[in-house]
Write a protein that holds these residues in place. Structure first.
Motif, mmCIF file in Angstrom:
data_model
loop_
_atom_site.group_PDB
_atom_site.id
_atom_site.type_symbol
_atom_site.label_atom_id
_atom_site.label_comp_id
_atom_site.label_asym_id
_atom_site.label_seq_id
_atom_site.Cartn_x
_atom_site.Cartn_y
_atom_site.Cartn_z
ATOM 1 N N LEU A 1 0.879 -1.445 -0.366
ATOM 2 C CA LEU A 1 -0.343 -0.262 -0.047
ATOM 3 C C LEU A 1 1.137 0.920 0.147
ATOM 4 O O LEU A 1 1.786 1.392 1.057
ATOM 5 C CB LEU A 1 -0.910 0.138 1.463
ATOM 6 N N LEU A 2 0.960 1.568 -0.923
ATOM 7 C CA LEU A 2 1.953 2.963 -0.786
ATOM 8 C C LEU A 2 1.017 4.238 -1.635
ATOM 9 O O LEU A 2 0.485 4.566 -2.404
ATOM 10 C CB LEU A 2 2.458 2.605 -2.561
ATOM 11 N N ASP A 3 0.956 5.334 -0.136
ATOM 12 C CA ASP A 3 0.646 6.225 -0.727
ATOM 13 C C ASP A 3 1.592 7.555 -0.736
ATOM 14 O O ASP A 3 2.200 8.252 0.123
ATOM 15 C CB ASP A 3 -0.199 6.760 0.938
ATOM 16 N N GLU A 4 1.424 8.514 -1.767
ATOM 17 C CA GLU A 4 1.617 9.084 -2.431
ATOM 18 C C GLU A 4 3.760 8.877 -2.251
ATOM 19 O O GLU A 4 3.930 9.328 -2.035
ATOM 20 C CB GLU A 4 2.084 10.663 -1.954
ATOM 21 N N PRO A 5 4.248 7.574 -3.190
ATOM 22 C CA PRO A 5 5.503 7.537 -3.107
ATOM 23 C C PRO A 5 6.523 8.224 -3.999
ATOM 24 O O PRO A 5 7.798 8.101 -3.633
ATOM 25 C CB PRO A 5 5.442 5.939 -3.609
ATOM 26 N N SER A 6 5.784 9.020 -4.982
ATOM 27 C CA SER A 6 6.356 9.993 -5.765
ATOM 28 C C SER A 6 6.344 11.444 -5.481
ATOM 29 O O SER A 6 7.525 11.736 -5.752
ATOM 30 C CB SER A 6 5.568 10.055 -7.042
ATOM 31 N N GLU B 1 14.841 10.807 -11.374
ATOM 32 C CA GLU B 1 16.097 9.073 -11.230
ATOM 33 C C GLU B 1 15.734 8.236 -10.698
ATOM 34 O O GLU B 1 15.285 7.229 -11.122
ATOM 35 C CB GLU B 1 17.833 10.122 -11.128
ATOM 36 N N SER B 2 15.244 8.832 -9.133
ATOM 37 C CA SER B 2 14.568 8.081 -8.451
ATOM 38 C C SER B 2 13.606 7.716 -8.910
ATOM 39 O O SER B 2 13.143 6.267 -8.697
ATOM 40 C CB SER B 2 15.093 8.699 -6.890
ATOM 41 N N LEU B 3 12.751 8.458 -8.986
ATOM 42 C CA LEU B 3 10.877 8.147 -9.539
ATOM 43 C C LEU B 3 11.118 6.870 -10.691
ATOM 44 O O LEU B 3 10.445 6.142 -10.920
ATOM 45 C CB LEU B 3 10.695 9.091 -10.293
ATOM 46 N N ILE B 4 12.341 7.218 -11.299
ATOM 47 C CA ILE B 4 11.891 5.826 -12.523
ATOM 48 C C ILE B 4 12.339 4.884 -12.279
ATOM 49 O O ILE B 4 12.098 3.398 -13.371
ATOM 50 C CB ILE B 4 12.805 6.563 -14.581
ATOM 51 N N TRP B 5 13.308 4.416 -11.707
ATOM 52 C CA TRP B 5 13.654 3.531 -11.086
ATOM 53 C C TRP B 5 13.194 2.221 -10.068
ATOM 54 O O TRP B 5 12.854 1.195 -10.113
ATOM 55 C CB TRP B 5 15.275 4.104 -9.659
ATOM 56 N N LEU B 6 12.385 3.986 -9.715
ATOM 57 C CA LEU B 6 10.765 3.436 -8.399
ATOM 58 C C LEU B 6 10.021 2.950 -9.275
ATOM 59 O O LEU B 6 9.150 1.472 -9.133
ATOM 60 C CB LEU B 6 10.361 4.041 -6.683
ATOM 61 N N HIS C 1 0.195 11.591 -7.515
ATOM 62 C CA HIS C 1 -0.254 12.698 -7.606
ATOM 63 C C HIS C 1 0.291 13.064 -9.406
ATOM 64 O O HIS C 1 1.102 13.783 -10.210
ATOM 65 C CB HIS C 1 -0.174 13.995 -7.502
ATOM 66 N N ASP C 2 1.791 11.464 -9.607
ATOM 67 C CA ASP C 2 2.172 12.155 -10.702
ATOM 68 C C ASP C 2 1.432 11.273 -12.438
ATOM 69 O O ASP C 2 1.242 9.709 -12.115
ATOM 70 C CB ASP C 2 3.563 11.157 -10.649
ATOM 71 N N ARG C 3 1.223 11.596 -12.838
ATOM 72 C CA ARG C 3 -0.114 10.966 -13.455
ATOM 73 C C ARG C 3 0.961 10.435 -15.278
ATOM 74 O O ARG C 3 0.160 8.862 -15.414
ATOM 75 C CB ARG C 3 -0.245 12.350 -14.709
ATOM 76 N N GLU C 4 2.065 10.539 -15.351
ATOM 77 C CA GLU C 4 3.105 9.622 -15.972
ATOM 78 C C GLU C 4 3.470 8.586 -15.117
ATOM 79 O O GLU C 4 3.411 7.006 -15.408
ATOM 80 C CB GLU C 4 4.356 10.696 -16.488
ATOM 81 N N PHE C 5 3.753 9.109 -13.995
ATOM 82 C CA PHE C 5 4.855 7.060 -13.492
ATOM 83 C C PHE C 5 3.375 6.700 -13.024
ATOM 84 O O PHE C 5 3.416 5.377 -12.941
ATOM 85 C CB PHE C 5 4.969 8.122 -11.957
ATOM 86 N N ILE C 6 1.984 6.719 -12.797
ATOM 87 C CA ILE C 6 0.839 5.741 -12.047
ATOM 88 C C ILE C 6 0.354 5.205 -13.415
ATOM 89 O O ILE C 6 0.555 3.709 -13.405
ATOM 90 C CB ILE C 6 0.166 6.778 -11.633
ATOM 91 N N ASN C 7 0.356 6.294 -13.938
ATOM 92 C CA ASN C 7 -0.050 5.028 -15.649
ATOM 93 C C ASN C 7 0.855 4.159 -15.978
ATOM 94 O O ASN C 7 0.251 3.124 -16.773
ATOM 95 C CB ASN C 7 -0.357 7.030 -16.946
ATOM 96 N N HIS D 1 10.304 17.281 -12.140
ATOM 97 C CA HIS D 1 10.435 15.974 -11.965
ATOM 98 C C HIS D 1 9.351 15.105 -12.705
ATOM 99 O O HIS D 1 9.257 13.934 -13.045
ATOM 100 C CB HIS D 1 11.145 15.250 -10.828
ATOM 101 N N ASP D 2 8.012 15.899 -13.296
ATOM 102 C CA ASP D 2 7.063 15.932 -13.771
ATOM 103 C C ASP D 2 7.256 15.432 -14.932
ATOM 104 O O ASP D 2 7.175 16.314 -16.147
ATOM 105 C CB ASP D 2 5.479 16.538 -13.187
ATOM 106 N N ARG D 3 7.261 14.663 -15.573
ATOM 107 C CA ARG D 3 8.293 13.892 -17.361
ATOM 108 C C ARG D 3 6.190 14.223 -18.324
ATOM 109 O O ARG D 3 6.676 15.484 -18.832
ATOM 110 C CB ARG D 3 7.763 12.673 -17.062
ATOM 111 N N HIS D 4 4.743 14.947 -16.889
ATOM 112 C CA HIS D 4 3.664 15.030 -18.054
ATOM 113 C C HIS D 4 3.801 16.642 -18.867
ATOM 114 O O HIS D 4 3.646 17.820 -19.417
ATOM 115 C CB HIS D 4 2.400 14.537 -17.057
ATOM 116 N N PHE D 5 4.495 16.701 -16.897
ATOM 117 C CA PHE D 5 4.700 18.897 -17.365
ATOM 118 C C PHE D 5 5.879 19.223 -18.028
ATOM 119 O O PHE D 5 5.863 19.814 -18.644
ATOM 120 C CB PHE D 5 5.113 18.777 -15.259
#
Length: 540
Positions: A184-189, A195-200, A216-222, A497-501
């Protein structure tokens, strides 16, 4: 694995769930979505056993292990970061602790008479430690910390000396090392660089357990999820597919529901008119009664629930000269650490530069030099003619007066503006109704960021310098900000660090590397295509 059956939950005066049901099956990766305050964290707390539903049941299959990461990491100190992470590894960490105690006992001459029992127990515990792959624990803990941006030196430092953001990464690494059946991960990004975001992201894609997460990171969750559970008006609705599919499906469902509602309203209107017209006529009494009964039995279609979104429109900014900023032969050091040496860089009108670079490459330093909050050691930074700058920095949120309300803060910044105009501005940035009376000291990180941004954009600059403007912002506010900045006619320089942005707003990329500056035309999407990686610290 986990089922929520007819769960109801009220917190204070707010009803969060009304007979809501959903399920999490083995191997599913689910995104939990819903507006702020809808009950996402409460749902996590009920699944993890920290809270109980008022009614209904949360059922978890026997033997299922759960790892829960949230933003409240608590106190950490007295151990190294790597020891803290290893301590969360489940059974193997307690086996390792017993192994250490037995090794100490074997070296204790006062316990010589117990030695046979100690050695026998040591053999049993050692076998269990090897079975759990205990010798790989240290390297696995270091691998997780390295993936989340830690240097070797930081891994071995007392975790109590780390900032809150780095402690969050330690808490996250604990859960990742544990590899439970369900995460259960509540806002891990939050608090992660690109770099850390892409590794995760890669780690979670390869994780074989079940995952329920918010972000809240659309690209990450998608890129991670294959299912969405939406919390809306106390109900849980499940959608198969990624976040983009969920958005499309939700819009389609709303359209169909609206059409169904309008058809039913037209039919009801027609029936009511007939009843009103003929209710006094004895010759039509049977027909009128029949239609009244029919109306009583009809299940009413509700109109679709509308998410409140407010668009922010820029007032036209004064036009700047063609040359916005020129850096010539700029050098900058902090102590013995040289950040820039002979830097030349030019920004021209209507260019939108995003700045890429690993931690410590000098991204924020570049923005500070241009914004005038840091001075170069050598060289010059020249701002062009008619340039009006707006600078968003993380520390700007700390400068808000905690005793002022949101509205007083806006009034203080714009004493000439009318109340209606300032209330409209507050509404655009998510402060509606009584929210404008909140004191700044009680605002969340996201609310503070929105307030600072509202102040910066109300009296429009023609050159925006933005250092991580999307930190703490929810997805709806980010979308509003992207839409607003897309129509901005001035010049931009930003770090995010938000790729969508990044992809939506940049038309130039400045990459800071150890072997100098690299410039790319065409924005972030072209940068990824031409460089072969999504961030400077990664190679593909």
């Amino acid at each position: 694995m986990i089922r929520l059956d007819n769960v109801s939950k009220q917190v204070g005066h707010q009803i969060l769930f009304i007979e809501a049901s959903a399920a999490l099956q083995r191997g599913e990766k689910i995104g939990l979505v819903g507006p702020n305050g809808a009950g996402k964290t409460t749902l996590f707390r009920m699944i993890s056993g920290r809270e109980q539903p008022d009614e209904g049941q949360v059922s978890i299959d026997r033997g299922v292990s759960i790892g829960y990461f949230n933003q409240d990491v608590g106190e950490m100190s007295g151990r190294s970061a790597v020891a803290e992470v290893m301590d969360g590894a489940g059974p193997v960490s307690s086996v390792a602790a017993e192994l250490k105690e037995l090794e100490t006992a074997m070296a204790d001459p006062d316990r010589a008479d117990e030695m046979d029992d100690i050695i026998a127990r040591y053999g049993e515990v050692l076998a269990r430690f090897e079975e759990l792959d205990g010798y790989a624990l240290d390297s696995r803990a270091r691998e997780a910390l390295a993936g989340l941006g830690f240097s070797e030196e930081m891994m071995d430092k007392d975790v109590g000396l780390l900032s809150g953001g780095w402690k969050m990464r330690v808490a996250l690494a604990r859960i990742l090392l544990m590899r439970p059946d369900v995460m259960l991960l509540d806002e891990p990004s939050n608090h992660l660089d690109l770099e850390s975001l892409i590794w995760l992201e890669q780690f979670l894609k390869g994780y074989e357990g079940a995952l329920l997460m918010t972000s809240h990171d659309r690209e990450f969750i998608n890129r991670i999820i294959n299912k969405v559970i939406e919390i809306d008006a106390g109900q849980l609705t499940t959608y198969s597919g990624d976040y983009d599919f969920y958005e499309q499906q939700r819009a389609l469902n709303e359209k169909q529901q609206q059409a169904q509602y309008e058809r039913q309203q037209a039919m009801l209107s027609k029936e009511i008119k007939f009843i009103e017209r003929f209710k006094a006529r004895a010759s039509h009494a049977a027909q009128v009664q029949s239609r009244v009964k029919k109306l009583d039995k009809i299940e009413r279609v509700e109109p679709p629930k509308r998410r409140q979104t407010v668009a922010f429109d820029f007032l036209p900014a004064p036009r700047s000269g063609e040359d916005v900023v020129a850096l010539k032969n700029v050098s900058k050091s902090y102590g013995s650490r040289r950040i820039y040496d002979g830097l030349d860089f030019m920004i021209r009108r209507r260019e939108r530069w995003c700045v890429m670079g690993v931690n410590g490459a000098g991204k924020s330093t570049l923005l500070k030099l241009i914004a005038g909050s840091a001075e170069p050691d050598d060289g010059s930074v020249t701002i062009g003619g008619s340039v009006k700058m707006g600078y968003f920095a993380q520390h700007a949120m700390d400068l808000l007066d905690g005793d002022e309300t949101v509205f007083e803060s806006l009034e203080h910044s714009f004493p000439q503006a009318g109340q209606g105009s300032l209330r409209a501005l507050a509404g655009c940035f998510g402060f509606s109704g009584d929210d404008v009376e909140k004191r700044c000291r009680v605002l969340s990180g996201g609310e503070k960021a929105r307030l600072v941004m509202a102040k910066m954009l109300y009296d429009p600059p023609n050159f925006l310098v933005l250092d991580e403007p999307t930190n703490h912002l929810d997805m709806a506010t980010k979308e509003m900000l992207i839409a607003a900045l897309s129509s901005f006619e001035g010049t931009m320089l930003f770090v995010s660090h938000d790729r969508h942005f990044l992809a939506a707003l940049s038309n130039r990329v400045l990459e800071l590397t150890s072997d100098g500056l690299h410039q790319y035309g065409g924005g972030y999407t072209e940068y990824v295509a031409r460089s072969g990686h999504e961030a400077p610290g990664l190679r593909s």
